[in-house]
Design a protein around this motif. Structure first.
Motif, PDB file in Angstrom:
ATOM      1  N   LEU A 163      33.825  25.672   0.931  1.00 31.57           N
ATOM      2  CA  LEU A 163      32.877  26.074  -0.124  1.00 31.57           C
ATOM      3  C   LEU A 163      32.477  24.884  -0.979  1.00 31.57           C
ATOM      4  N   SER A 164      33.458  24.013  -1.267  1.00 33.70           N
ATOM      5  CA  SER A 164      33.157  22.882  -2.145  1.00 33.70           C
ATOM      6  C   SER A 164      32.255  21.851  -1.463  1.00 33.70           C
ATOM      7  N   LEU A 165      32.115  21.963  -0.140  1.00 36.26           N
ATOM      8  CA  LEU A 165      31.193  21.067   0.565  1.00 36.26           C
ATOM      9  C   LEU A 165      29.774  21.639   0.584  1.00 36.26           C
ATOM     10  N   GLY A 166      29.620  22.806  -0.013  1.00 31.08           N
ATOM     11  CA  GLY A 166      28.280  23.390  -0.111  1.00 31.08           C
ATOM     12  C   GLY A 166      28.022  24.506   0.885  1.00 31.08           C
ATOM     13  N   ALA A 167      29.070  24.975   1.526  1.00 34.18           N
ATOM     14  CA  ALA A 167      28.875  26.088   2.470  1.00 34.18           C
ATOM     15  C   ALA A 167      28.771  27.399   1.698  1.00 34.18           C
ATOM     16  N   GLU A 211      28.991  31.115   5.823  1.00 31.83           N
ATOM     17  CA  GLU A 211      29.187  29.895   6.638  1.00 31.83           C
ATOM     18  C   GLU A 211      30.668  29.525   6.696  1.00 31.83           C
ATOM     19  N   PRO A 221      26.062  26.892  -3.839  1.00 33.08           N
ATOM     20  CA  PRO A 221      26.421  25.819  -2.896  1.00 33.08           C
ATOM     21  C   PRO A 221      25.849  24.455  -3.294  1.00 33.08           C
ATOM     22  N   GLN A 252      28.025  21.034  -4.164  1.00 30.31           N
ATOM     23  CA  GLN A 252      27.859  19.749  -3.464  1.00 30.31           C
ATOM     24  C   GLN A 252      27.831  18.569  -4.432  1.00 30.31           C
ATOM     25  N   TYR A 293      30.436  17.910   8.649  1.00 31.78           N
ATOM     26  CA  TYR A 293      30.260  19.315   8.247  1.00 31.78           C
ATOM     27  C   TYR A 293      29.329  19.458   7.020  1.00 31.78           C
ATOM     28  N   GLY A 294      29.693  18.735   5.981  1.00 35.20           N
ATOM     29  CA  GLY A 294      28.905  18.822   4.742  1.00 35.20           C
ATOM     30  C   GLY A 294      27.506  18.247   4.905  1.00 35.20           C
ATOM     31  N   LEU A 313      25.460  20.770   6.547  1.00 31.69           N
ATOM     32  CA  LEU A 313      25.142  21.863   5.612  1.00 31.69           C
ATOM     33  C   LEU A 313      23.962  21.490   4.717  1.00 31.69           C
ATOM     34  N   VAL A 327      28.862  14.307   1.229  1.00 31.42           N
ATOM     35  CA  VAL A 327      27.807  15.163   0.665  1.00 31.42           C
ATOM     36  C   VAL A 327      27.222  14.564  -0.623  1.00 31.42           C
TER      37      VAL A 327
END
Lengths: 296, 273
Positions: free
Chosen positions: A185-189, A193, B104, B108, B130-131, B134, B187
């Motif tokens: 989640l903290s990576l922006g998902a 996702e 989200p 980021q 991954y990020g 996204l 990110v």
């Protein structure tokens, strides 16, 4: 005092080893017992003929088990196709999206479903599913059916397996660490996702295991399926035709048809077949779990 | 004198001493932040300004609300439905608690490094990518470049360049933590939120992470939660001491640790050392 403690230590270890030995030996004994009882049948027919032949004429000593193997596979396949997506999505919803209060409410509901005797599912199948298929579903497809079909067996089996598989999947998803979800989640998902890329992926060995055990249970389920599946010996597969799974064959005939020569050996062989197929299903799923864990 | 003199001197050499009050340009500002979990008041009227390109250490005993404060900053508190959060957190003039901006996108801006590494269940390469994916980047060359750049940034590239498509499970815990840092940096966050990132690491791996933070603060603002007083002294430009959900004292480590005002901080320093 020390001697007493050492004695207890040794006694408890011995007891545990003994317990595990019983668990290890038990399937072996069952397998050997079934093989010994089924052995006279091999003098009349080869293993290949027994498995691949579709002729079932016990009075003429023709024991082709293919219709029963296919019957079990068809019903199990339908049950799996119906129950797997429901279980997976329900488990994801309950563990990832719903409130704790709803989860607390659902737990006893699932446990009640899991604890119901299979005969109740069978009766429910006869009074609800069978008429539904014969009166509504089959006519919808332009087919005339009694309702006692492979589809009815599959549906009843699916409903029976849902609480069993669902409980296992809930445990699987609950073990995914919160830190892992937070990382995603903290990576922006988004939450979905995160569920798709992280929660399901992390839970794959457990999901495979739950489905494997579910299929094995479905394959061996007897009473409820026997009550709705029609119990007719045939090899063709049609949703609105009757079928005859292996466990139903044993339950319907054991003790009643034993006057026919070789019949008890044939029934023991069908039990052995069931035993081996469930063993193979478990081994295949174990291999999948091993593969996924290896590349995790 | 609660801390080693040498550590103080080393700190003075490496870090510009700040004034007691945070008066540099703020990248994050918290106003009247309160968090409740049922009847339990976890964070009590928190007001804080985080200056740009500094290391801010949140210090305090277990259960004082440091991690909750950190999670408020990237709205990870949203996933705990029992928590009620009120107040304002401004990042670049946007109040992230009362905004129409997608959560989200807010997250980021805030890279998170947890107490222990949580590599995602995918390869080392995919963890870093991954990020980036996204964010909508699909260009393979761009992703490759970014993966390499951020693995180099955390000093992990040489160690993993030949096994990028292996599981992160083959890495040591320290390497996994650096991988998680690289994944967060990929990110392009404004702020790095680090929740006791060295608590599960051995001293050598801890030192590597600490050195990374010293380098990273040139480009990022770092908010670090720690229990370790010495780590706070080594890294902090500013220390925020919390207890029972409140900010008790804040200021430069020199002033705070040499002349603690509150009895709670004095007690914490005595027991913490």
């Amino acid at each position: 005092m020390l001697y007493r403690r050492i004695f207890i230590e040794k006694a408890s270890t011995t007891w545990m080893v003994l317990s595990i030995s019983i668990i290890l030996v038990l399937p072996l004994l069952i397998g050997i017992g079934l093989y010994v009882k089924a052995n006279p049948l091999f003098e009349y027919m080869s293993l290949g003929d027994l498995i691949c032949s579709s002729t079932w004429l016990p009075n003429e000593k023709e024991f082709g088990f293919l219709p029963f193997i296919l019957g079990s596979l068809h019903v199990t396949f339908i049950a799996f196709c119906l129950s797997a997506p429901v279980c997976l999505l329900s488990a994801i919803f309950l563990t990832q999206f719903s409130s704790k209060r709803f989860m607390y409410f659902m737990h006893p509901v699932i446990d009640i479903l899991a604890g119901l005797p299979s005969v109740i599912y069978g009766v429910w199948g006869i009074i609800v599913i069978v008429p539904f298929i014969s009166d509504y579903l089959a006519p919808l497809f332009g087919v005339k059916s009694s309702g006692y079909t492979i589809l009815a067996g599959g549906i009843v089996l699916a409903v029976m397996c849902i609480p069993y598989i669902l409980n296992m999947l809930i445990e699987v998803f609950n073990t995914v660490p919160a830190g892992l979800k937070e990382a995603s989640l903290s990576l922006g998902a988004t939450f979905w996702e995160t569920v798709k890329h992280v929660v399901i992926k992390k839970g794959i060995p457990g999901i495979i295991s739950a489905f494997g055990l579910g299929i094995a249970k479905a394959f061996g389920e007897t009473m409820a399926v026997m009550m709705v599946v029609g119990n007719m010996v045939q090899t063709k597969f049609h949703l609105f035709d009757a079928g005859y799974p292996l466990p139903a064959l044993i339950a319907n005939n054991y003790g009643e048809m034993l006057s026919i020569p070789m019949y008890d050996s044939a029934l023991m062989f069908s039990a052995l077949l069931l035993f081996v197929i469930i063993l193979l299903i478990n081994l295949v799923f174990r291999y999948f779990i091993y593969r996924t864990k290896k590349y995790e | 004198m609660y801390l080693l003199k040498e550590e103080m001197i080393a700190h003075d050499k490496t870090i510009n001493i700040m004034k007691t009050d945070i008066d540099t340009e703020s990248v994050l500002q918290i106003k009247n932040l309160n968090v409740h979990a049922g009847d339990h008041h976890i964070l009590k009227n928190i007001n804080l300004r985080i200056p740009k390109n500094k290391v801010i250490v949140l210090l305090g005993p277990s259960g004082c609300g440091k991690t909750t404060l950190l999670k408020c900053m990237n709205r990870l508190t949203d996933i705990n439905k029992e928590l009620e959060v009120s107040g304002h957190i401004y990042i670049e003039n946007d109040d992230i608690l009362n905004t129409s901006t997608n959560v989200p996108l807010i997250r980021q801006k805030m890279g998170l490094l947890g107490q222990r590494p949580y590599p995602l269940p995918m390869s080392i390469y995919k963890n870093v990518a991954y990020g980036i994916r996204l964010k909508g980047v699909r260009d393979k060359k761009m992703i490759n470049y970014s993966v390499e750049k951020h693995l180099k940034e955390v000093g992990l590239w040489d160690e993993v360049k030949d096994r990028l498509h292996h599981s992160p499970g083959i890495l040591s815990i320290g390497q996994q933590q650096r991988l998680c840092l690289a994944r967060g940096l990929a990110v392009k966050p404004r702020i790095i939120l680090a929740d006791e990132p060295t608590s599960a690491l051995d001293p050598i791996s801890s030192k590597i992470i600490e050195n990374l933070f010293r380098d990273l603060k040139l480009n990022y603002t770092i908010i670090l939660v720690t229990h370790v007083l010495r780590q706070a002294v080594r890294l902090a430009d500013n220390v925020v001491f919390m207890s029972n959900g409140e900010i008790i004292e804040q200021g430069s480590p020199q002033k705070l640790f040499k002349h603690p005002k509150s009895a709670k901080l004095k007690e914490y320093m005595v027991n913490g050392n």
